[in-house]
Design a protein around this motif. Structure first.
Motif, PDB file in Angstrom:
ATOM      1  N   ASP A   1       0.691  -1.083  -0.145  1.00 25.51           N
ATOM      2  CA  ASP A   1       0.061  -0.160  -0.104  1.00 25.51           C
ATOM      3  C   ASP A   1       0.569   1.380   0.134  1.00 25.51           C
ATOM      4  O   ASP A   1       0.382   2.255   0.172  1.00 25.51           O
ATOM      5  CB  ASP A   1      -0.972  -0.012   1.267  1.00 25.51           C
ATOM      6  N   GLY A   2       2.186   1.105  -0.340  1.00 20.43           N
ATOM      7  CA  GLY A   2       3.189   2.203  -0.120  1.00 20.43           C
ATOM      8  C   GLY A   2       3.748   2.636   1.055  1.00 20.43           C
ATOM      9  O   GLY A   2       4.863   3.206   1.212  1.00 20.43           O
ATOM     10  N   VAL A   3       3.107   2.129   2.175  1.00 17.68           N
ATOM     11  CA  VAL A   3       3.511   2.763   3.668  1.00 17.68           C
ATOM     12  C   VAL A   3       3.694   1.297   4.419  1.00 17.68           C
ATOM     13  O   VAL A   3       4.763   1.403   4.997  1.00 17.68           O
ATOM     14  CB  VAL A   3       2.553   3.564   4.279  1.00 17.68           C
ATOM     15  N   HIS A   4       2.922   0.510   4.548  1.00 18.01           N
ATOM     16  CA  HIS A   4       2.943  -0.627   5.637  1.00 18.01           C
ATOM     17  C   HIS A   4       3.782  -1.719   5.099  1.00 18.01           C
ATOM     18  O   HIS A   4       3.244  -2.256   3.967  1.00 18.01           O
ATOM     19  CB  HIS A   4       1.723  -1.093   6.085  1.00 18.01           C
ATOM     20  N   PRO A   5       4.539  -2.046   5.567  1.00  9.81           N
ATOM     21  CA  PRO A   5       5.626  -3.350   5.004  1.00  9.81           C
ATOM     22  C   PRO A   5       4.516  -4.607   5.130  1.00  9.81           C
ATOM     23  O   PRO A   5       4.019  -5.063   5.972  1.00  9.81           O
ATOM     24  CB  PRO A   5       6.825  -3.248   5.994  1.00  9.81           C
ATOM     25  N   ASP A   6       5.002  -5.722   4.040  1.00 14.77           N
ATOM     26  CA  ASP A   6       4.482  -6.824   4.173  1.00 14.77           C
ATOM     27  C   ASP A   6       5.448  -7.762   4.893  1.00 14.77           C
ATOM     28  O   ASP A   6       6.333  -7.088   5.644  1.00 14.77           O
ATOM     29  CB  ASP A   6       4.455  -7.273   2.748  1.00 14.77           C
ATOM     30  N   ASP A   7       5.138  -9.002   4.591  1.00 14.74           N
ATOM     31  CA  ASP A   7       6.182  -9.853   5.823  1.00 14.74           C
ATOM     32  C   ASP A   7       7.686  -9.858   5.288  1.00 14.74           C
ATOM     33  O   ASP A   7       8.409  -9.857   6.055  1.00 14.74           O
ATOM     34  CB  ASP A   7       5.787 -11.361   5.457  1.00 14.74           C
ATOM     35  N   ALA A   8       7.794  -9.831   3.942  1.00 18.82           N
ATOM     36  CA  ALA A   8       9.075  -9.518   3.391  1.00 18.82           C
ATOM     37  C   ALA A   8       9.832  -8.206   4.048  1.00 18.82           C
ATOM     38  O   ALA A   8      11.161  -8.344   4.253  1.00 18.82           O
ATOM     39  CB  ALA A   8       9.314  -9.597   1.926  1.00 18.82           C
ATOM     40  N   GLY A   9       9.065  -7.353   3.968  1.00 15.10           N
ATOM     41  CA  GLY A   9       9.433  -5.820   4.236  1.00 15.10           C
ATOM     42  C   GLY A   9       9.884  -5.797   6.205  1.00 15.10           C
ATOM     43  O   GLY A   9      10.890  -5.244   6.361  1.00 15.10           O
ATOM     44  N   HIS A  10       9.031  -6.437   6.932  1.00 12.60           N
ATOM     45  CA  HIS A  10       9.166  -6.605   8.161  1.00 12.60           C
ATOM     46  C   HIS A  10      10.272  -7.487   8.412  1.00 12.60           C
ATOM     47  O   HIS A  10      11.316  -7.302   9.175  1.00 12.60           O
ATOM     48  CB  HIS A  10       7.910  -7.415   9.069  1.00 12.60           C
ATOM     49  N   TRP A  11      10.498  -8.519   7.931  1.00 13.47           N
ATOM     50  CA  TRP A  11      11.723  -9.320   7.826  1.00 13.47           C
ATOM     51  C   TRP A  11      12.962  -8.675   7.664  1.00 13.47           C
ATOM     52  O   TRP A  11      14.034  -8.867   8.254  1.00 13.47           O
ATOM     53  CB  TRP A  11      11.750 -10.856   7.246  1.00 13.47           C
ATOM     54  N   PHE A  12      12.898  -7.780   6.541  1.00 10.57           N
ATOM     55  CA  PHE A  12      13.942  -7.021   6.036  1.00 10.57           C
ATOM     56  C   PHE A  12      14.562  -5.911   7.230  1.00 10.57           C
ATOM     57  O   PHE A  12      15.652  -6.023   7.708  1.00 10.57           O
ATOM     58  CB  PHE A  12      13.804  -6.272   4.770  1.00 10.57           C
ATOM     59  N   MET A  13      13.648  -5.489   7.823  1.00 11.13           N
ATOM     60  CA  MET A  13      13.671  -4.685   9.000  1.00 11.13           C
ATOM     61  C   MET A  13      14.310  -5.425  10.146  1.00 11.13           C
ATOM     62  O   MET A  13      15.335  -4.780  10.870  1.00 11.13           O
ATOM     63  CB  MET A  13      12.551  -4.029   9.208  1.00 11.13           C
ATOM     64  N   ALA A  14      13.707  -6.405  10.427  1.00 10.08           N
ATOM     65  CA  ALA A  14      14.117  -7.285  11.753  1.00 10.08           C
ATOM     66  C   ALA A  14      15.768  -7.607  11.286  1.00 10.08           C
ATOM     67  O   ALA A  14      16.434  -7.382  12.210  1.00 10.08           O
ATOM     68  CB  ALA A  14      13.193  -8.480  11.740  1.00 10.08           C
ATOM     69  N   ARG A  15      16.114  -8.046  10.234  1.00 10.61           N
ATOM     70  CA  ARG A  15      17.399  -8.321   9.725  1.00 10.61           C
ATOM     71  C   ARG A  15      18.440  -7.045  10.285  1.00 10.61           C
ATOM     72  O   ARG A  15      19.320  -7.425  10.643  1.00 10.61           O
ATOM     73  CB  ARG A  15      17.445  -8.709   8.371  1.00 10.61           C
ATOM     74  N   GLN A  16      18.035  -5.882  10.035  1.00 10.56           N
ATOM     75  CA  GLN A  16      18.884  -4.818  10.166  1.00 10.56           C
ATOM     76  C   GLN A  16      19.022  -4.550  11.857  1.00 10.56           C
ATOM     77  O   GLN A  16      20.103  -4.414  12.295  1.00 10.56           O
ATOM     78  CB  GLN A  16      18.180  -3.481   9.616  1.00 10.56           C
ATOM     79  N   PHE A  17      18.106  -4.822  12.488  1.00 14.64           N
ATOM     80  CA  PHE A  17      18.096  -4.899  13.993  1.00 14.64           C
ATOM     81  C   PHE A  17      18.984  -6.174  14.314  1.00 14.64           C
ATOM     82  O   PHE A  17      20.016  -5.611  15.449  1.00 14.64           O
ATOM     83  CB  PHE A  17      16.687  -5.216  14.581  1.00 14.64           C
ATOM     84  N   ILE A  18      18.949  -7.463  13.981  1.00 19.06           N
ATOM     85  CA  ILE A  18      19.712  -8.494  14.443  1.00 19.06           C
ATOM     86  C   ILE A  18      21.091  -8.151  13.751  1.00 19.06           C
ATOM     87  O   ILE A  18      21.917  -8.470  14.918  1.00 19.06           O
ATOM     88  CB  ILE A  18      19.278  -9.829  13.724  1.00 19.06           C
ATOM     89  N   ALA A  19      21.431  -7.630  12.933  1.00 19.17           N
ATOM     90  CA  ALA A  19      22.802  -7.364  12.354  1.00 19.17           C
ATOM     91  C   ALA A  19      23.446  -6.271  13.290  1.00 19.17           C
ATOM     92  O   ALA A  19      24.708  -6.214  13.522  1.00 19.17           O
ATOM     93  CB  ALA A  19      22.826  -6.712  10.689  1.00 19.17           C
ATOM     94  N   TYR A  20      22.604  -5.059  13.540  1.00 16.02           N
ATOM     95  CA  TYR A  20      22.947  -4.085  14.349  1.00 16.02           C
ATOM     96  C   TYR A  20      23.678  -4.680  15.724  1.00 16.02           C
ATOM     97  O   TYR A  20      24.522  -4.382  16.457  1.00 16.02           O
ATOM     98  CB  TYR A  20      22.036  -3.184  14.914  1.00 16.02           C
ATOM     99  N   CYS A  21      22.855  -5.735  16.349  1.00 15.98           N
ATOM    100  CA  CYS A  21      23.392  -6.454  17.432  1.00 15.98           C
ATOM    101  C   CYS A  21      24.488  -7.509  17.398  1.00 15.98           C
ATOM    102  O   CYS A  21      24.651  -7.989  18.297  1.00 15.98           O
ATOM    103  CB  CYS A  21      22.099  -6.980  17.933  1.00 15.98           C
ATOM    104  N   GLY A  22      24.904  -7.568  16.084  1.00 22.78           N
ATOM    105  CA  GLY A  22      25.976  -8.416  15.940  1.00 22.78           C
ATOM    106  C   GLY A  22      26.070  -9.836  15.491  1.00 22.78           C
ATOM    107  O   GLY A  22      27.044 -10.613  15.436  1.00 22.78           O
ATOM    108  N   ASP A  23      24.849 -10.234  15.296  1.00 25.64           N
ATOM    109  CA  ASP A  23      24.529 -11.483  14.712  1.00 25.64           C
ATOM    110  C   ASP A  23      24.643 -11.686  12.953  1.00 25.64           C
ATOM    111  O   ASP A  23      23.364 -11.594  12.513  1.00 25.64           O
ATOM    112  CB  ASP A  23      23.408 -12.284  15.361  1.00 25.64           C
ATOM    113  N   SER A  24      25.435 -11.590  12.048  1.00 25.63           N
ATOM    114  CA  SER A  24      25.404 -11.487  10.809  1.00 25.63           C
ATOM    115  C   SER A  24      24.915 -12.709  10.201  1.00 25.63           C
ATOM    116  O   SER A  24      24.199 -12.812   9.248  1.00 25.63           O
ATOM    117  CB  SER A  24      26.699 -11.026  10.210  1.00 25.63           C
ATOM    118  N   LYS A  25      25.116 -13.871  10.884  1.00 24.76           N
ATOM    119  CA  LYS A  25      24.674 -14.950  10.379  1.00 24.76           C
ATOM    120  C   LYS A  25      23.271 -15.015  10.437  1.00 24.76           C
ATOM    121  O   LYS A  25      22.455 -15.311   9.450  1.00 24.76           O
ATOM    122  CB  LYS A  25      25.498 -16.336  11.221  1.00 24.76           C
ATOM    123  N   ALA A  26      22.550 -14.893  11.677  1.00 21.36           N
ATOM    124  CA  ALA A  26      21.115 -14.818  11.685  1.00 21.36           C
ATOM    125  C   ALA A  26      20.295 -13.785  10.907  1.00 21.36           C
ATOM    126  O   ALA A  26      19.554 -14.127  10.185  1.00 21.36           O
ATOM    127  CB  ALA A  26      20.622 -14.650  13.007  1.00 21.36           C
TER     128      ALA A  26
END
Length: 265
Positions: free
Chosen positions: A170-195
């Motif tokens: 809808d232009g604004v609200h992320p779908d499942d792939a979008g939410h997972w992509f954002m979650a990945r940035q949080f996880i990488a920021y916390c140092g777990d590049s593998k996850a």
């Protein structure tokens, strides 16, 4: 947020780390609201109307704050609106620091004008400018997690082979792939590049994937309970359980989550 918490549960199964989701739909840090918002029924919520209560009652150790998407109120760039955004962010930053917590500012996800029902072609550029300002504060010692830049690059990369690809139908609200992509940035920021390199939350969790719906259920229960307990201004958000009842449900679900992780291990 639930996928990030599922990673915490999976990665640090021996520790009790509570993630409190205090997100409120449509809220701004700028205090602005466009004319006719929600069909003229109510103005956008303003985080500083509730922030003091939230900090006092949740007593956080660490705060992730992601504001920008609504703060430009879906209009072309304007210096006055930008100033209101910067003032609100600095006020937020100082309030969290005064409360004794660490704050990590998060740049917004992308806005996809090609999918919006009321598109503003240049609005993602507005968000990019807000995000760039956030990132610039790293020079003053701020912790800033950039989601917008990597998300835009990934969307452009995928469109080379799939021109219709989007993270936000809808232009604004992320779908499942979008939410997972954002979650990945949080996880990488916390140092777990593998996850963070996993293709999905289920892939990241592996045999512990059954914990994810339990984490989501637990977060949904507690989010509405915390919003109700701390107070909020949004007529479309349902009232949550009383805190005692919600915490009992939290403990029950926590046991189920712990058992699922143990079984998977």
């Amino acid at each position: 947020i639930a996928e990030f918490e599922a990673w915490l549960v999976h990665r640090f199964s021996g520790r009790m780390i509570e993630v409190i989701n205090m997100g409120l739909s449509g809220e701004t840090v700028s205090g602005l609201s466009e004319e006719g918002h929600a069909g003229g029924k109510f103005e956008r919520p303003y985080v500083h109307d509730r922030l003091a209560r939230v900090l006092e009652k949740t007593k956080p150790d660490l705060v992730f704050a992601c504001y920008s998407m609504n703060c430009g109120i879906y209009k072309p760039f304007d210096e006055d609106r930008f100033a209101k955004y910067r003032e609100g962010i600095v006020k937020l930053h100082d309030a969290v620091a005064k409360a004794g917590a660490r704050i990590i500012h998060v740049t917004p996800p992308t806005y996809d004008a090609s999918r919006s029902s009321d598109p503003v072609a240049e609005y993602d550029g507005v968000l990019a400018r807000y995000g760039d300002w956030l990132v610039s504060n790293r020079a003053d010692g701020w912790d800033v997690l950039d989601v917008h830049g990597p998300m835009l690059k990934e969307m452009e990369r995928r469109r080379t082979s799939d021109p219709g690809f989007t993270f936000a139908p809808d232009g604004v609200h992320p779908d499942d792939a979008g939410h997972w992509f954002m979650a990945r940035q949080f996880i990488a920021y916390c140092g777990d590049s593998k996850a963070a390199s996993a293709g999905s939350a289920d892939d990241m969790l592996g045999k512990s994937a059954e914990t994810l719906p339990l984490v989501r259920e637990r977060m949904a229960v507690m989010r509405n309970a915390w919003l109700t307990y701390t107070g909020y201004n949004h007529p479309l958000i349902p009232k949550g359980l009383a805190m005692d009842e919600a915490k009992a449900k939290y403990r029950e679900l926590t046991k189920q989550i712990a058992a699922a992780v143990t079984i998977a291990e």
